[in-house]
Design a protein around this motif. Structure first.
Motif, short mmCIF file in Angstrom:
data_model
loop_
_atom_site.label_atom_id
_atom_site.label_comp_id
_atom_site.label_asym_id
_atom_site.label_seq_id
_atom_site.Cartn_x
_atom_site.Cartn_y
_atom_site.Cartn_z
N ASN A 1 6.06 39.00 26.21
CA ASN A 1 5.25 39.24 27.65
C ASN A 1 6.58 37.32 27.60
N THR B 1 6.55 34.42 30.95
CA THR B 1 5.58 33.94 32.39
C THR B 1 6.81 32.76 33.73
N LEU C 1 0.67 35.70 34.18
CA LEU C 1 0.73 35.92 34.78
C LEU C 1 0.07 35.33 36.51
N ASN D 1 9.55 39.14 34.69
CA ASN D 1 9.35 38.86 33.34
C ASN D 1 9.47 39.80 32.56
N SER D 2 9.43 41.08 33.36
CA SER D 2 9.11 42.71 32.07
C SER D 2 11.40 42.44 31.63
N ASP E 1 6.39 39.79 38.24
CA ASP E 1 6.30 41.17 37.31
C ASP E 1 7.34 41.36 36.31
N THR E 2 8.35 41.65 37.80
CA THR E 2 9.53 42.49 37.38
C THR E 2 10.35 41.45 36.40
#
Length: 394
Positions: free
Chosen positions: A274, A276, A25, A151-152, A148-149
């Motif tokens: 996951n 990026t 990340l 990506n998730s 992060d948000t």
């Protein structure tokens, strides 16, 4: 579906899971002048060679400017250490044109290759190394949380779309196998939209893409034809070639069995993926490429003519990816965000004009002017969208 490299050669995809690619990340940062921190390379793609200006770079953000000096449309691939899995790709580069590919790399071994004519095994496959560096990219806490948000959230979207694909495929296959062709035809396009929304993800898993989505026109000698389009031809025989014979019960059973099994395998493989930032932005570009090279030409659904369902689904997926990174883009290039907002909206307005009930006008019922207008708007969106990765990923 792009004319991807097959099985033992180079299989194409714009997005890969971080577990495959090995990109974390916080391996990159976002700034107002992204071009200043890219390590830049040139690539000359000719009919017989794929000449990269150097074969080594510090790990981090890397920009390949690919120029097609040949006389056929070409593609450029950056491959993982196994020489097959694709880390990044620049597709559909016409003769005399150039296109940038921006990727974020961890230290390690890779390969570069080109594919003039977008068929065969490609040319000029060569080693490329990203070396370790002591330079540490930094992100502020708020920006890291936004990435992060994004990506998730996208990982959850992919999982949900494949869940719905599995359910729809089971229903479609049951109707087709039972000989209820009317029901099967009604399930065909609404089920496939879940595939098309995340198509660049699905393409990353070896031979699953050609098994599930290969068009007859792209069959190679000796290759088995399975998947959605093989069944499509049997469901709409009136548009098949003269002398086409309906499939036997045994062949229908074999095709549905493989379709259900291969879709279940895809479902297993997307669990826990996951992503990026660069994978998301390049994925949006890849989905619009799908529209430009297949859907807008009417080549994807040549018997059902449900291309606009696929068209909308690819746009849905690209829009989802863009929406996820848009808050970050607003901090780095607000003008580009405004341009993308406008072009996405204009394309959606055109698609909405072709809606009929819960679906769309059949592609064969579109007049040439409407098709040209859609193609022009895809191109209008493609130009700013192709700048998205470089604007975000350093």
């Amino acid at each position: 579906m792009p004319r991807a490299f097959r099985s033992t050669s180079l299989l194409g995809v714009s997005l890969l899971s971080a577990s495959v690619l090995g990109v974390g990340l916080l391996t990159g940062c976002v700034a107002n002048d992204p071009a200043a921190t890219h390590t830049a390379f040139t690539v000359d793609s000719s009919q017989t060679a794929c000449a990269v200006s150097a074969n080594e770079a510090p790990a981090g953000s890397i920009r390949f400017t690919v120029t097609n000096s040949g006389d056929q449309v070409t593609e450029f691939y950056l491959l993982a250490a196994d020489g097959k899995r694709i880390v990044g790709e620049a597709e559909n580069i016409g003769p005399g044109l150039s296109r940038d590919l921006v990727v974020q790399l961890d230290a390690g071994s890779y390969f570069t290759a080109c594919k003039p004519g977008m068929s065969g095994d490609g040319v000029g496959k060569a080693e490329f190394t990203a070396t370790k560096t002591d330079a540490a990219a930094t992100l502020n806490v708020d920006l890291a949380a936004q990435i992060d948000t994004a990506n998730s959230n996208y990982a959850s979207y992919v999982s949900d779309q494949i869940d719905q694909l599995v359910t729809g495929t089971d229903t479609f296959a049951a109707a087709y196998l039972a000989g209820d062709f009317g029901a099967a035809r009604s399930f065909y396009a609404p089920t496939r939209v879940h595939w098309e929304r995340v198509e660049t993800i699905a393409e990353s898993f070896g031979d699953l893409d050609p098994k599930l989505d290969l068009r007859e026109a792209d069959l190679e000698e000796g290759q088995d034809w399975t998947g959605w389009h093989a069944i499509e031809k049997d469901l709409w025989p009136a548009d098949a070639e003269a002398g086409f014979e309906a499939y036997s019960t045994q062949k229908r059973a074999a095709l549905t069995g493989l379709l259900v099994a291969d879709t279940a395998t895809l479902h297993e493989k997307v669990q826990g993926l996951n992503f990026t930032l660069s994978q998301q932005t390049n994925g949006a570009i890849g989905l619009l490429d799908e529209v430009a090279t297949g859907k807008v030409t009417g080549e994807e659904e040549i018997w059902s003519h449900t291309d606009l369902w696929d068209f909308q689904a690819n746009v849905d997926g690209a829009q989802k990816l863009y929406d996820g990174v848009r808050p970050i883009l607003l901090q780095t290039d607000a003008d580009l965000a405004a341009s993308l907002d406008g072009e996405f909206a204009a394309l959606q307005t055109m698609l909405d004009a072709q809606r009929v009930g819960d679906g769309f006008t059949l592609y064969t019922d579109l007049d040439p002017g409407a098709i040209r207008a859609l193609a022009d708007q895809v191109n209008a969106l493609g130009e700013p969208l192709n700048r998205l990765t470089a604007a975000l990923v350093l």
